[in-house]
Scaffold this active site. Structure first.
Site, PDB file in Angstrom:
ATOM      1  N   CYS A   3     -11.260  33.041  16.031  1.00  0.00           N
ATOM      2  CA  CYS A   3     -10.152  32.114  16.078  1.00  0.00           C
ATOM      3  C   CYS A   3     -10.992  30.826  15.502  1.00  0.00           C
ATOM      4  O   CYS A   3     -12.106  30.730  14.966  1.00  0.00           O
ATOM      5  CB  CYS A   3      -9.690  31.942  17.260  1.00  0.00           C
ATOM      6  SG  CYS A   3     -10.652  31.083  18.355  1.00  0.00           S
ATOM      7  N   LYS A 631     -12.166  37.948  10.033  1.00  0.00           N
ATOM      8  CA  LYS A 631     -13.282  37.872   8.858  1.00  0.00           C
ATOM      9  C   LYS A 631     -14.494  37.888   9.744  1.00  0.00           C
ATOM     10  O   LYS A 631     -15.393  38.906   9.534  1.00  0.00           O
ATOM     11  CB  LYS A 631     -13.193  36.650   8.279  1.00  0.00           C
ATOM     12  CG  LYS A 631     -14.370  36.524   7.189  1.00  0.00           C
ATOM     13  CD  LYS A 631     -14.131  37.428   6.084  1.00  0.00           C
ATOM     14  CE  LYS A 631     -15.146  37.378   5.131  1.00  0.00           C
ATOM     15  NZ  LYS A 631     -15.194  38.285   4.208  1.00  0.00           N
TER      16      LYS A 631
HETATM   17  N1  GLU Z   1     -10.303  33.585  25.475  1.00  0.00           N
HETATM   18  C1  GLU Z   1      -9.165  32.701  24.926  1.00  0.00           C
HETATM   19  C2  GLU Z   1      -7.832  33.444  24.969  1.00  0.00           C
HETATM   20  O1  GLU Z   1      -7.519  34.403  25.089  1.00  0.00           O
HETATM   21  C3  GLU Z   1      -9.769  32.260  23.522  1.00  0.00           C
HETATM   22  C4  GLU Z   1      -9.452  33.393  22.495  1.00  0.00           C
HETATM   23  C5  GLU Z   1      -9.994  32.697  21.072  1.00  0.00           C
HETATM   24  O2  GLU Z   1     -11.256  32.715  21.058  1.00  0.00           O
HETATM   25  O3  GLU Z   1      -9.032  32.819  20.299  1.00  0.00           O
HETATM   26  O4  GLU Z   1      -6.843  32.544  24.944  1.00  0.00           O
END
Ligand code: GLU
Length: 636
Positions: A3, A631
């Site tokens: 993300c 990616k």
């Molecule tokens: N662990 C967090 C979630 O599930 C962040 C995940 C991420 O890296 O987007 O919201």
């Protein structure tokens, strides 16, 4: 999987239109990293903490694509000159609006965007709930905002509250916190975090693409460090997790990142396929010393293991083949995710060659940790020279292919092959490409260069690759015709022998990723040991069949398949009546098998990349962002 996080803070005295549009643009540029939800929070900076329950922080978020959420929630119209943004890849809690980031603290005075996983979140959450802090999501990330709030209430200091918070958090994370009043802070543990340094503003981002339009000065924050930004002066402080000053340097980010635009191409994937004659010619070209050093380490090693995930693993398999045929060196290729179960034979005399485009792939990094523990030396082949993998290696060789945005690897794969081939040629030293006499003992500069042993390093195999790729790309109309025919099929098989077998597995991977058609790479000789049972008149089979020593036997396999009614797509420089479709590739020059086979291996994947791309279009799949994939896969 992955993300992006981004934070933006400006002194607010410029003529800009505020933080929100800049954040949305940054998130859009980082879309290739993969995500399922989007959100932005901004602060107008007009009220300080404690003055009003809601502080001055506004949050808007939702599930789906950046452009869709932006349209429905008007993210880019949010007020304020400071803000944070996020694209989420759910790990804890479903893909819902409530679980999308940013997560405000109980009182709304602090908001957090987080990338990664907090492993001890349950324990922290139950303590905070007991203390009366409210939770609105199922995520692990929300503990960060509430813990920060609790610590801020006690310390009244951004820096101290950050230090106490990170001392409690376990797992892997990069997060940006925005405190009411528009003060930003961020911390990094095993996830990327980069500061973009502007004149009157600054960025905190997972990726330089988050800010490259605005500044090319960056600080790659070290693991275990945090950043405290001062909005009024547009400056920042970097400290360790205890709050003591940490060393850092400002790097000029290569301008080539600015080229991460599609230009006239419909998709990044297509642009990246069509760039390969240039990227292949650059691959490893500036790393002459590193390649020589890597070759020396490999030559002296007791054992050599090559590792990677996905396409990088396929590149490792190709390299294993050429190590044997060209350098007479036997090597192992192990998938990075399997390394933990097969590291027994490794020791201080061993070397691990780790291959990764991003250098952030969690499986590859974990394989490196396993190998390090065993005492191995690490050589890496990466595209991102600032990545965690590059930093952990004894020798790093850059693929130098520029940012690859399409999720499915294309130009990075061919660049990996070129870099690996250059290393192998150096290990081979003066061995002649046909494997005959002329081995001069394998000195560092044994006349091999990168050309398999005929003298000049520019005129040999890697010199011939760009021209060959260019010819492969000349006319995609034949491939487009085949793509139309593949539109409605559910299975396809790709056959190869020798070094063309790992190319067949890479071809199958491309087809799976881009078209969602079930595809399987099969070694030609294995056909009669099972897969022939699958062949009938509804089956399509691609045979990778260049005119080298594998050619005749592959034709025999193709005939066997055709006799069962299947349709054959031949990828070859030689016509045959067995092909229902002939996708012509250019002839690899040279007589010797060892000189031709790397040329074929590097160029024959290209028509299949194109076939996968055009078939994806026929099936209305988005080739740049295949479903369920990211990616750089930064979680295991
Ligand atoms: N662990 C967090 C979630 O599930 C962040 C995940 C991420 O890296 O987007 O919201």
């Amino acid at each position: 999987m992955c993300c992006s996080i981004i934070g933006y803070s400006s002194r607010g005295d410029g003529d800009g239109d505020g933080a929100a549009p800049i954040l949305v643009r940054g998130l859009r540029r980082m879309e290739y990293r993969g995500y399922d939800s989007v959100g932005v929070a901004t602060a107008s900076g007009e009220r300080g903490p404690g003055q009003q329950a809601d502080g001055d922080i506004m949050v808007r978020k939702g599930t789906g694509r950046v452009d869709d959420v932006n349209r429905s929630a008007r993210l880019d119209a949010m007020p304020g000159s400071v803000g944070i943004g996020h694209t989420r890849w759910a790990t804890h809690g479903n893909v819902t609006d409530a679980n999308a980031h940013p997560h405000p603290s109980s009182s709304g005075e602090i908001a957090v965007v987080h990338n990664g996983i907090i492993t001890n979140f349950e324990e922290i959450k139950s303590e905070l709930v007991q203390d009366g802090y409210a939770f609105r999501s199922e995520t692990d990330s929300e503990v960060i905002s509430n813990l920060l709030q609790k610590n801020y209430e006690r310390t009244k200091s951004v820096k101290e509250s950050m230090a106490s918070t990170v001392s409690r958090l376990q797992g892997e994370y990069a997060f940006v916190a925005m405190f009411s009043g528009g003060r930003l802070a961020a911390a990094r543990l095993h996830k990327p975090l980069i500061v973009g340094v502007g004149k009157n503003d600054m960025f905190l981002s997972s990726d330089v693409l988050g800010f490259i339009e605005y500044t090319d000065e960056a600080v790659y924050v070290e693991n275990g460090n945090m950043v405290i930004a001062d909005r009024d002066t547009a400056t920042f402080e970097i400290t360790d997790f205890e709050g003591s000053p940490a060393k850092y340097s400002i790097t000029k980010v290569s301008k080539e990142f600015g080229d991460a635009y599609k230009g006239d191409y419909a998709h990044f994937t297509l642009k990246e396929i069509f760039e390969q004659h240039e990227t292949a010619s650059r691959a490893g070209g500036t790393a002459v010393h590193e390649i020589a050093e890597a070759a020396k380490i490999i030559r002296d090693a007791d054992s050599v293991c090559l590792t990677g995930s996905g396409s990088s693993y396929n590149a490792a398999l190709v390299a294993k083949h050429f190590f044997a045929s060209h350098a007479k060196k036997s090597t192992e290729a192990v998938m990075s995710s399997e390394m933990q179960f097969s590291s027994e034979g490794m020791g201080p005399g061993s070397v691990l060659v780790a291959i990764s485009q991003s250098g952030e792939s969690a499986d590859v990094l974990s394989a490196v940790r396993t190998a390090r523990k065993a005492g191995c030396r690490i050589i890496s082949v990466v595209n991102m020279m600032t990545s965690s993998l590059a930093r952990q290696s004894d020798v790093t060789i850059g693929m130098n292919c520029g940012p690859e945005i399409g999720v499915a690897a294309t130009k990075s794969f061919t660049s990996q092959l070129v870099v690996l081939y250059r290393i192998i040629s150096q290990v081979a030293g003066g061995r002649r490409p046909d494997g005959g006499s002329g081995d001069n003992g394998g000195g560092d500069n044994g006349g091999g260069g990168d050309n398999g042993g005929n003298g000049s390093s520019n005129s040999g195999i890697t010199g011939a690759v760009p021209g060959l790729i260019l010819r492969t790309l000349e006319d995609p109309t034949g491939v487009q015709k085949v793509a139309k025919e593949l539109k409605d099929i559910s299975d396809i098989y790709v056959l190869g022998r020798g070094v063309h077998y790992p190319i067949a597995t890479e071809a199958a991977l491309k087809i799976k990723e881009l078209t969602y058609i079930h595809a399987e790479g099969i070694a030609g000789g294995e056909l009669k040991h099972g897969p022939l049972a699958l062949m009938d008149d509804s089956t399509y089979v691609i045979v990778i069949n260049p005119a080298d020593s594998t050619h005749e036997e592959m034709l025999t396999s193709a005939r066997e398949i055709k006799a069962r009614g299947a349709r054959i797509i031949g990828i070859s420089d030689a016509r045959s009546d067995v092909y229902d479709h002939w996708i012509r590739i250019p002839e690899a020059g040279g007589e010797a098998e060892n000189a031709k086979s790397p040329l074929y291996a590097i160029s024959e994947i290209i028509p299949i990349q194109l076939l996968a791309y055009y078939t994806a279009l026929e099936r209305n799949a988005d080739p740049d962002y295949p479903r369920n994939l990211a990616k750089s896969v930064t979680v295991k």
